[in-house]
Each structure stands twice: as structure tokens, then as C-alpha cells.
Design an enzyme around this catalytic site. Sequence first.
Site, PDB file in Angstrom:
ATOM      1  N   LYS A  69     -13.019  -5.757   1.323  1.00  0.00           N
ATOM      2  CA  LYS A  69     -11.861  -5.209   0.618  1.00  0.00           C
ATOM      3  C   LYS A  69     -11.010  -6.332   0.039  1.00  0.00           C
ATOM      4  O   LYS A  69     -10.888  -7.407   0.632  1.00  0.00           O
ATOM      5  CB  LYS A  69     -11.029  -4.356   1.583  1.00  0.00           C
ATOM      6  CG  LYS A  69      -9.823  -3.665   0.952  1.00  0.00           C
ATOM      7  CD  LYS A  69      -9.060  -2.879   2.010  1.00  0.00           C
ATOM      8  CE  LYS A  69      -7.802  -2.255   1.466  1.00  0.00           C
ATOM      9  NZ  LYS A  69      -7.042  -1.504   2.502  1.00  0.00           N
ATOM     10  N   SER A 145      -5.952   2.990   1.498  1.00  0.00           N
ATOM     11  CA  SER A 145      -6.112   2.104   0.360  1.00  0.00           C
ATOM     12  C   SER A 145      -7.496   1.435   0.293  1.00  0.00           C
ATOM     13  O   SER A 145      -7.789   0.715  -0.676  1.00  0.00           O
ATOM     14  CB  SER A 145      -5.049   1.004   0.401  1.00  0.00           C
ATOM     15  OG  SER A 145      -5.165   0.221   1.579  1.00  0.00           O
ATOM     16  N   GLY A 167      -1.698   2.089   7.454  1.00  0.00           N
ATOM     17  CA  GLY A 167      -1.144   3.436   7.533  1.00  0.00           C
ATOM     18  C   GLY A 167      -2.206   4.453   7.169  1.00  0.00           C
ATOM     19  O   GLY A 167      -1.995   5.329   6.342  1.00  0.00           O
ATOM     20  N   SER A 169      -5.352   3.450   6.082  1.00  0.00           N
ATOM     21  CA  SER A 169      -6.101   2.959   4.927  1.00  0.00           C
ATOM     22  C   SER A 169      -7.591   2.774   5.161  1.00  0.00           C
ATOM     23  O   SER A 169      -8.336   2.565   4.209  1.00  0.00           O
ATOM     24  CB  SER A 169      -5.498   1.647   4.425  1.00  0.00           C
ATOM     25  OG  SER A 169      -4.282   1.887   3.758  1.00  0.00           O
TER      26      SER A 169
END
Length: 460
Positions: A69, A145, A167, A169
Site C-alpha cells: 500500500k 483506505s 479506522g 482501512s
Amino acid sequence: MLALYAVGDVSPVDVTRAVLDRAAAMRDVLNPFVRIDAEDALMAAEISERAWRAGLPTRPLEGIPVSIKDTAMTRGWVLGRGSRLSIGQPAATEDAPAVARLRAAGAVIYACTTTCEGGWKAVTDSPLTGITRNAHDPAVSPGGSSGGAGAAIASGCGPLALGSDGGGSVRVPASFSGIFGMKATFARVPQWPVGPHYSDMSHYGPMTRSVADAALMLSVMEGYDPKDPYSFPPAPPGAFQAGPLPLSGLRIGVAETYGFLPVDPEIRAVFRRSVAIAEQAGAILVPVPDFEDWRPTYRTLWQAGAWQALRRLPADRIGLVDPEFLAEAQKGQTIATGDLVDAQMRRIVYRQEAGRLHGSVDVVLSPTVSVLPFEAGKTVPDASWPDWLEWGGFAFLYNMTGQPAASIPAGFSAGGLPIGIQVAGRLQDDVTVMRVCQSLEGLLTEGRSIPSRVVGRLAA
């Protein structure tokens, strides 16, 4: 793959080429990648291939493709964090500890996956990279995310992806994408450099198609590193490879709403069916008492952190920031000191309450998220939701407490969109979470997704 490598039926170079071809084909369809590093990946695959063919000692991930990521520092790549602020910045000269350990274990690092700016929300789009889409339906979001990682794994672009979770992700895109994802205990995987605005609520974790693959990946990444003073020694050797934990006699907490979280009816139905299957396998179900709504506390901590991340930007740079992210950060500027201190104290209370709960059960099951995947490029499903902090609430407790939590595929909506359930455990008891998830994986067969079928639909 490792078993096939060992007998010579499959070659790391052939696998890497196939993964690169698939990644290239999916790039314009789903937009899961910031970059695809074919040259370095093939060089690494050739090294692994020589080791397998020569019968030399091999490493735990020898020749296995892995994506990273765009929130984890990777040698030779610009750390973009999905932000236009990264344009023109130099490439990193070293790896984050998690990336370094994957590389040292023989992983073939082939691509960098997309994220929203700074990982600020639970969907994946940014002014830098555009909109990332769901492998099951490109019209909807893969979550975020770590949405690029979710889309990549779901569409068969490699078996392993490194995600991060401040949170939800890792867990939200795992649920939206029909894959497995786990946020390990805080600092089990060393966190360096510190991510913007999430501070000690951010965790690295594996995203994969099977729980066993995630267990292998986590066993490689975990353990103490001096760059992260909160990191701690690894689990005993082989602990993550212990296999499924029988559910018979296991005490499983059941939290359908935690007393305040909304749940889409289709998610509720899949969750209840999953709980019933666990009970049929012998689990002892324990209703979880109602909790106080923790979303306002998380909101305060998150918005204050967002402001901290942006407040020193010069005026000529602030215009490069995602306007939505900037608006949330500016809300953080107005938070009173007393309110911030109150939120920090509430977080301590949640740790204590969650500790008490998990002292009486082995794991807790809940939905992973309140809503089904919705339109790509949007932050909320519709106007009834003020922002993503409302619909992503199931995840936040375990970011604030630091406990391990995973999302495992459990079923599909009537429209064919994936639905996951969350499995959370005691602090530092990642092994139990993994082993329970392996058992559930064998039982929740309706949640299984086959990448070739997904890609076939996309190609059609």
C-alpha cells in the site's frame, strides 16, 4: 504456490509474469495501482527461481508476489500516501520494517496499491490517483483506505497485499472486496515512519484470499524493531501455522449493533446466519452488552490528528490537499483542549471496557461495516449519512484499543456484493483470531469468491 515451487511444477518467474499481466489488465478497469514495478519484480523472481531449482535453502515467501500500500515506505519508490504533495519528492532510500521483512523473506514486491490521501477515509479515491473500483462491480467502491489492495487481491493480481488500518482501512475493503484482512495488535507489526494523523491508532496488516496465507504473511512481518519502541517480541515459532481452532466450547461474543450502530438488512441477515453456523459448530454464544457510542470520541481524535498533519503546510502547498480531507482537518482546528483531553480519557475507558469484555469471551463477532459497497467516488452511500465516520463505526473500537480484529468473507448481497463479518480478540492474541477465522473460513462457504470468475465478469 510454495508447494508447486518445491516440486518444480510452477516457476516463480512464470507466476510473476502472470501476476504482472493480470495487474496490467486490471489497471485501467479498477485502478488498484500507483505503480507496477515489473523490472525489479522479475529480477527478484529470477533469484527465487534459481534457489528453488538448485535445491538451496528457501525463505518463507520465496518467489511469492506481494503488493504494498502507498502508505508504507518502499526502497526506490516515492512514498505518495495518495497525495499530490508527494509530486517531485525523492524516492525512499530504505524500506519500512514490514516491507524489509517481506523482502528478506523472499517476497517478490511487484506493485504499489492506491489509497485515499493519507488514508483519511474508508473509500479509495484521491486527487493524485483518481477513483479505485470494486472487482465485483466497478461501479461501486472497494472500500478503503486500502482499497487498491482489496481490488488487487479480489481480481487475482497476486496473492498477498500489505495494508494499513487506522479506522477500518484493512477491514472495510476486505469486507467490500470479499477477501480476508486483519489489523494485527497495535505494534505487532512495527510501524515506521509514523503515519500522518492516525498516530497509535494505525496498524499494518495482511490482506489475502485465505486466512492461512495471511497467517504466513503476518508471521514474517511481526516482531520487535528498534524503529518502533512499542513493538514487541514475536509469537512463538509456528504459532500462526497451528491451523483452525475448533469452535466447540469456544465462547464467542455476539455484537450485532453494540447497542447503537445501524446495520443494513442484508448485512444483518448474513451476520445472523454466520452466528448460527458458529453455534451449530459448538460455539457458546455470549450476547455482548451495549456499549456507549464511541464514534464521537474517535471523531475528535481523528479530526485533531488530521489538523496536526496539515497545520504546518505553507499556504502555497495547502491547495494540493484533497479538499474533503482539508475540510475535516479544519474541523480539528476548532476542537477545544478540554474536549481533546476528554476524548483521550474516553479512549482509556474503552480499553478497559473492551478488556473486561474480552476477558470473558475468546473472540467477539460483529458486522464489519454498516453498509453495502456503494457508488465509487462517493464518501457516503447517500445523504442520510453525514460522513464516513458514521457508517464505518464497527471498526473504530479496535483502533482505539489496539486489539487484533479481522474481516472474513461471510456472504453476498442479493446484488452480488460481498459482505464480511468482523472477528476481534484479546490484546496480543492475534493467533486465536487467526485460528478462529480459519475455522469460520471452512464453514462460511457462501462467502467464498473466486478471482478468475470476478476477472471473467470484468472482461465481459
